[in-house]
Motif scaffolding. Structure first.
Motif, PDB file in Angstrom:
ATOM      1  N   SER A 116      -3.053 -12.578  -4.722  1.00 18.42           N
ATOM      2  CA  SER A 116      -2.597 -11.204  -4.841  1.00 18.42           C
ATOM      3  C   SER A 116      -1.198 -11.120  -4.228  1.00 18.42           C
ATOM      4  O   SER A 116      -0.537 -12.135  -4.016  1.00 18.42           O
ATOM      5  CB  SER A 116      -3.577 -10.250  -4.168  1.00 18.42           C
ATOM      6  N   THR A 117      -0.748  -9.933  -3.931  1.00 17.07           N
ATOM      7  CA  THR A 117       0.647  -9.738  -3.574  1.00 17.07           C
ATOM      8  C   THR A 117       0.818  -8.526  -2.678  1.00 17.07           C
ATOM      9  O   THR A 117      -0.006  -7.605  -2.689  1.00 17.07           O
ATOM     10  CB  THR A 117       1.488  -9.540  -4.852  1.00 17.07           C
ATOM     11  N   SER A 118       1.903  -8.509  -1.945  1.00 22.18           N
ATOM     12  CA  SER A 118       2.250  -7.325  -1.153  1.00 22.18           C
ATOM     13  C   SER A 118       2.555  -6.132  -2.053  1.00 22.18           C
ATOM     14  O   SER A 118       2.563  -4.984  -1.586  1.00 22.18           O
ATOM     15  CB  SER A 118       3.467  -7.622  -0.275  1.00 22.18           C
ATOM     16  N   GLU A 119       2.769  -6.381  -3.350  1.00 25.33           N
ATOM     17  CA  GLU A 119       3.038  -5.286  -4.281  1.00 25.33           C
ATOM     18  C   GLU A 119       1.843  -4.356  -4.449  1.00 25.33           C
ATOM     19  O   GLU A 119       1.995  -3.251  -4.979  1.00 25.33           O
ATOM     20  CB  GLU A 119       3.463  -5.842  -5.642  1.00 25.33           C
ATOM     21  N   VAL A 120       0.655  -4.777  -4.013  1.00 25.45           N
ATOM     22  CA  VAL A 120      -0.491  -3.856  -4.081  1.00 25.45           C
ATOM     23  C   VAL A 120      -0.278  -2.658  -3.155  1.00 25.45           C
ATOM     24  O   VAL A 120      -0.948  -1.632  -3.310  1.00 25.45           O
ATOM     25  CB  VAL A 120      -1.820  -4.557  -3.730  1.00 25.45           C
ATOM     26  N   TYR A 121       0.652  -2.798  -2.202  1.00 26.36           N
ATOM     27  CA  TYR A 121       0.953  -1.684  -1.301  1.00 26.36           C
ATOM     28  C   TYR A 121       1.981  -0.726  -1.902  1.00 26.36           C
ATOM     29  O   TYR A 121       2.220   0.353  -1.373  1.00 26.36           O
ATOM     30  CB  TYR A 121       1.482  -2.204   0.038  1.00 26.36           C
ATOM     31  N   GLY A 122       2.605  -1.126  -3.034  1.00 30.21           N
ATOM     32  CA  GLY A 122       3.596  -0.281  -3.681  1.00 30.21           C
ATOM     33  C   GLY A 122       4.773  -0.003  -2.768  1.00 30.21           C
ATOM     34  O   GLY A 122       5.257  -0.890  -2.054  1.00 30.21           O
ATOM     35  N   ASP A 123       5.254   1.246  -2.793  1.00 38.91           N
ATOM     36  CA  ASP A 123       6.295   1.692  -1.865  1.00 38.91           C
ATOM     37  C   ASP A 123       5.569   2.298  -0.672  1.00 38.91           C
ATOM     38  O   ASP A 123       5.188   3.468  -0.678  1.00 38.91           O
ATOM     39  CB  ASP A 123       7.189   2.728  -2.540  1.00 38.91           C
ATOM     40  N   PRO A 124       5.313   1.501   0.370  1.00 39.24           N
ATOM     41  CA  PRO A 124       4.321   1.878   1.381  1.00 39.24           C
ATOM     42  C   PRO A 124       4.740   3.047   2.265  1.00 39.24           C
ATOM     43  O   PRO A 124       5.907   3.207   2.619  1.00 39.24           O
ATOM     44  CB  PRO A 124       4.172   0.598   2.207  1.00 39.24           C
ATOM     45  N   LEU A 125       3.742   3.836   2.617  1.00 32.94           N
ATOM     46  CA  LEU A 125       3.913   4.930   3.563  1.00 32.94           C
ATOM     47  C   LEU A 125       3.429   4.527   4.955  1.00 32.94           C
ATOM     48  O   LEU A 125       3.506   5.319   5.887  1.00 32.94           O
ATOM     49  CB  LEU A 125       3.142   6.164   3.083  1.00 32.94           C
ATOM     50  N   VAL A 126       2.916   3.311   5.069  1.00 29.75           N
ATOM     51  CA  VAL A 126       2.463   2.736   6.343  1.00 29.75           C
ATOM     52  C   VAL A 126       3.294   1.493   6.613  1.00 29.75           C
ATOM     53  O   VAL A 126       3.514   0.677   5.713  1.00 29.75           O
ATOM     54  CB  VAL A 126       0.960   2.372   6.266  1.00 29.75           C
TER      55      VAL A 126
END
Length: 325
Positions: A116-126
């Motif tokens: 998987s990828t850090s892209e699952v977080y999208g544009d993160p708010l955390v």
């Protein structure tokens, strides 16, 4: 001799994983449809008896004869240039490809690790991003084909784990760099290095205040190796938590390459994340893992690798022929 199937074997990450498991004494089956991979990345493995290569698209039914102990599913476009050009293949390899490989793992009684990828977080708010964060993803934006393919991959993998009792592992990979990256694939490190080596100005999107955290390939491979043989089934971040802005990173590249160019700024692409930094608490506590290669050390290795390319390779742009199916 244990047998492992590595999909995406001719790609940047997949080829380094093939090297690691060959070194560890495994029989490695590499599989790739070569839509973004390059056989040059694994050419050194072809003479080895313990390596075999299958030219195959895992979005179609996958067959491997005999026993199989492990599967590493790394088949997927990972560069924005690629998955914006081939959105349908990107969605298919994350969904149908994952389904096919989970079915193969179930049939063979094999343990499977999916990338998987850090892209699952999208544009993160955390910030930094922990594994418990659900993300801030635009499912219908241009990057959604990659983000949502990976989110589905995680969901179906956990469903197979819970419903079928399948041994599964999920790695969430943050920005990684190293030798064998394509110079013009759109990712930050090869893009900046290619521009510097060609004497071009470095292109920064937005004002350069967005952040990334860069992990050297050897560290990533070590983390994946430890995760595969751990008892942890939930998603785990593997990346380097040392964060930098894109503007600062461009200045590092200019200093490293001793280039006389300047930095130019262009509009930020749609849904481009403003922050990206992994929380690696779980990796430290469960795997005893954290990055060992500093950015200056890793970048010097990659710079020397790119400098070794021929002038023709350096000047070549990415002109790939894609056709969505």
């Amino acid at each position: 001799m244990k047998k492992i199937l590595i999909t995406g074997a001719a790609g940047f990450l997949g080829s380094h994983l093939c090297d690691r498991f060959i070194k560890e004494g495994y029989r490695v089956i590499g599989m790739d449809n070569l839509i973004t991979g390059d056989l040059k990345n694994i050419a050194h493995l072809f003479p080895l008896e313990q390596f075999e290569f299958h030219h195959h698209d895992v979005s179609n039914f996958v067959h491997v004869s005999g026993t199989l102990d492990y599967i590493l599913h790394f088949a997927s476009p990972a560069s924005p240039i690629d998955y914006l050009k081939i959105p349908i293949q990107t969605l298919k390899v994350g969904s149908l490809g994952t389904l096919n490989l989970l079915g193969l793992a179930k049939q063979k009684g094999a343990r499977i690790l999916v990338a998987s990828t850090s892209e699952v977080y999208g544009d993160p708010l955390v910030h930094p991003q922990t594994e418990e964060y659900f993300g801030n993803v635009n499912p219908v934006g241009p990057r959604g084909v990659y983000d949502e393919a990976k989110r589905f991959m995680e969901s179906i993998t956990m469903a197979y784990h819970r419903f079928h009792g399948l041994e599964t592992r999920i790695v969430r990979i943050f920005n990684t760099y190293g030798p064998r990256m394509r110079l013009n694939d759109g990712r930050v490190v090869p893009a900046f290095m290619g521009q510097a080596l060609r004497g071009e100005d470095l292109t920064v999107f937005g004002d350069g205040s967005q952040t990334r955290s860069f992990c050297y390939i050897d560290d990533l491979v070590e983390g994946i190796y430890r995760l595969l043989f751990s008892d942890y089934a939930a998603p785990m971040n593997i990346g380097n938590p040392h964060e930098t802005t894109i503007r600062e990173f461009a200045e590092e590249i200019l200093a490293l390459t001793e280039a006389n160019q300047k930095i130019i700024y262009k509009p930020l692409p749609t849904d481009d994340p403003t922050q990206r930094q992994p929380d690696i608490t779980k990796a430290k506590e469960i795997l005893g893992w954290e990055p060992q290669v500093g950015r200056s050390q890793g970048l010097k290795i990659v710079y020397d690798y790119f400098k070794s390319l021929t002038k023709e390779e350096l000047q070549k742009k990415e002109h790939r022929s894609f056709s969505d199916r």
